[in-house]
Enzyme design. Structure first.
Site, PDB file in Angstrom:
ATOM      1  N   LYS A   1       0.814  -1.225   0.000  1.00  0.00           N
ATOM      2  CA  LYS A   1       0.000   0.000   0.000  1.00  0.00           C
ATOM      3  C   LYS A   1       0.849   1.277   0.000  1.00  0.00           C
ATOM      4  O   LYS A   1       0.459   2.288  -0.552  1.00  0.00           O
ATOM      5  CB  LYS A   1      -0.957   0.008   1.192  1.00  0.00           C
TER       6      LYS A   1
ATOM      7  N   GLU B   1     -10.406   7.578   3.044  1.00  0.00           N
ATOM      8  CA  GLU B   1     -11.316   6.768   3.835  1.00  0.00           C
ATOM      9  C   GLU B   1     -10.658   5.405   3.999  1.00  0.00           C
ATOM     10  O   GLU B   1      -9.778   5.024   3.232  1.00  0.00           O
ATOM     11  CB  GLU B   1     -12.673   6.629   3.140  1.00  0.00           C
TER      12      GLU B   1
ATOM     13  N   SER C   1       1.675  -9.764  -0.834  1.00  0.00           N
ATOM     14  CA  SER C   1       1.332  -8.340  -0.775  1.00  0.00           C
ATOM     15  C   SER C   1       1.606  -7.708   0.588  1.00  0.00           C
ATOM     16  O   SER C   1       1.819  -6.503   0.687  1.00  0.00           O
ATOM     17  CB  SER C   1      -0.138  -8.132  -1.159  1.00  0.00           C
TER      18      SER C   1
HETATM   19  C1  LIG Z   1      -5.262  -3.839   1.217  1.00  0.00           C
HETATM   20  C2  LIG Z   1      -4.535  -5.107   0.997  1.00  0.00           C
HETATM   21  C3  LIG Z   1      -4.846  -5.978  -0.068  1.00  0.00           C
HETATM   22  C4  LIG Z   1      -6.006  -5.762  -0.985  1.00  0.00           C
HETATM   23  O1  LIG Z   1      -5.949  -4.628  -1.790  1.00  0.00           O
HETATM   24  P1  LIG Z   1      -5.606  -4.662  -3.341  1.00  0.00           P
HETATM   25  O2  LIG Z   1      -5.927  -3.280  -3.764  1.00  0.00           O
HETATM   26  O3  LIG Z   1      -6.479  -5.694  -3.990  1.00  0.00           O
HETATM   27  O4  LIG Z   1      -4.182  -5.004  -3.471  1.00  0.00           O
HETATM   28  C5  LIG Z   1      -4.065  -7.111  -0.240  1.00  0.00           C
HETATM   29  N1  LIG Z   1      -3.042  -7.394   0.577  1.00  0.00           N
HETATM   30  C6  LIG Z   1      -2.717  -6.601   1.616  1.00  0.00           C
HETATM   31  C7  LIG Z   1      -1.571  -6.988   2.493  1.00  0.00           C
HETATM   32  C8  LIG Z   1      -3.441  -5.430   1.853  1.00  0.00           C
HETATM   33  O5  LIG Z   1      -3.113  -4.651   2.887  1.00  0.00           O
END
Ligand SMILES: *Cc1c(COP(=O)(O)O)cnc(C)c1O
Length: 397
Positions: free
Chosen positions: A89, A111, A378
């Site tokens: 993020k 938000e 992610s």
């Molecule tokens: C917010 C989040 C996601 C989901 O958001 P995308 O916009 O689909 O990437 C996935 N993994 C993590 C660790 C997140 O914090």
């Protein structure tokens, strides 16, 4: 990289379905963004913060033990979990904050539902000395107490939104109203590859660093492109960030893992692309979870970052064009994958990322040893340890 048309449409999806006042603000933002991203000093400044503050490039790690155990394709993990603040993020919030700063804005609003985007936003506001207001449903504030406190530690003001269901949807409405009312000094920071034009393109631009790094890293390690890219899909930003740079490489298959929650036959899931229908939410067109009467269905997933009833317009387009495939992973499969990666590689993945890992556990054994999978991790799972503890009643066999 795929480009939407002039109006921000990806095939039939995307666009901008907003009131005229907001339309004007977004048009000028779009023009500013496209101008700025061509400027060398902007690109240099962004590159510096990504390197020295975020910690990029994130490693591409060969998961040798996992590869051996599964007995099929070679598995590489893209380690977005190692970024500052623990997920992808921050790539987007650093980029948008620099943009806002260049545009002379002094205040950032956003938000947040689960709080992760709120924390990433509050982080960059502290970094760049900008005022930060986070709108959050009163119900979400209660559920995400610790993330709310994190935002406050970072100097943000958290404003409870009490109308309607007091969750993310209403928080978005209030943030958009604030944006229109104060756009001369205020910038609205969106957290995923969703929303009206130009947000999906901006977020993709800032997240596409993931795929560009993967291309270079895999060429260095293997001398060829991967056969599969796998990522989880909430709004779709980490996945489009991984996929975007490979759009024209037809040999590279893309798989997005959506949350099936308690199962697609229950209404407790957030498998938007697999179970939704085209519709309009928050100013853009996409696949959308809807009740029989067309009302937006409430989304659910064990991974708080995935429970959004819409999805990015570019993914909606990829689904229809067949450029990417979208599969579903249940809560249970994600929890199993969370435990598996932790035990096997010593990497505790976020529950969101565990959806992508779960798909790799299914896919890798069906492939040959010459094939390569790159899976995006992610985020890191420290934030989820207490939730998994609760689900397992504190017991691990
Ligand atoms: C917010 C989040 C996601 C989901 O958001 P995308 O916009 O689909 O990437 C996935 N993994 C993590 C660790 C997140 O914090």
């Amino acid at each position: 990289m795929y480009q939407p048309n002039e109006e921000g449409f990806y095939g039939e999806f995307g666009g901008s379905f907003v009131p005229p006042e907001l339309e004007d603000v977004l048009k000028s933002l779009k023009k500013d963004f496209y101008e700025l991203r061509e400027k060398d000093d902007f690109k240099d400044e962004l590159a510096m913060y990504l390197k020295d503050y975020v910690g990029r490039p994130s490693p591409l790690y060969y998961a040798e033990k996992m590869t051996r155990e599964l007995g099929g394709a070679k598995i590489y993990l893209k380690r977005e979990d190692l970024n500052h603040t623990g997920s992808h993020k921050i790539n987007n919030t650093v980029g948008q904050a620099l943009l806002a700063k260049r545009l002379g804005k002094t205040r950032i609003i956003a938000e947040t539902g689960a709080g992760q985007h709120g924390v990433a936003t509050a982080t960059v506001c502290a970094l760049f000395g900008m005022k930060c207001t986070i709108y959050m449903g009163a119900e979400d504030i209660r559920r995400q107490e610790l993330n709310v406190f994190r935002m406050k530690i970072l100097g943000a003001e958290v404003v409870p939104v009490t109308r309607g269901t007091a969750t993310l949807k209403e928080a978005v409405d209030v943030a958009l109203e604030e944006f229109v009312a104060h756009h001369t000094d205020t910038y609205y920071m969106l957290g995923s590859a969703v929303g009206p034009d130009p947000y999906p393109e901006m977020v993709k631009y800032f997240q596409s660093i993931i795929g560009r790094e993967v291309r270079q890293q895999i060429m260095e390690k293997e001398g060829k492109l991967p056969d599969y890219l796998v990522a989880c899909v909430g709004g779709g930003s980490n996945s489009i960030g991984l996929f975007a740079d490979f759009y024209e490489d037809s040999s590279v298959q893309m798989i997005g893992a959506e949350p099936a929650g308690l199962g697609l036959s229950t209404c407790k899931h957030a498998a938007t692309l697999s179970a939704g229908k085209p519709g309009i939410i928050q100013g853009f067109k996409c696949y959308l979870l809807q009740e029989d009467n067309g009302e937006v269905m409430e989304a659910y997933s064990v991974a708080a970052g995935l429970d959004y009833p819409g999805v990015g317009p570019e993914h909606s387009f990829y689904k229809d064009s067949g450029r990417a495939q979208y599969v579903t992973i249940t809560d249970q499969e994600a929890i199993d994958a969370f435990l598996y990666l932790s035990k096997t590689e010593g990497i505790i993945p976020a529950l969101e990322s565990s959806h992508a890992i779960a798909e790799v556990l299914k896919l890798a054994p069906t492939l040959s040893k010459e094939q390569i999978i790159v899976c995006n991790v992610s985020g890191r799972g420290d934030k989820d340890a207490s939730e998994v503890f609760r689900i397992l009643n504190g017991k691990l066999s």
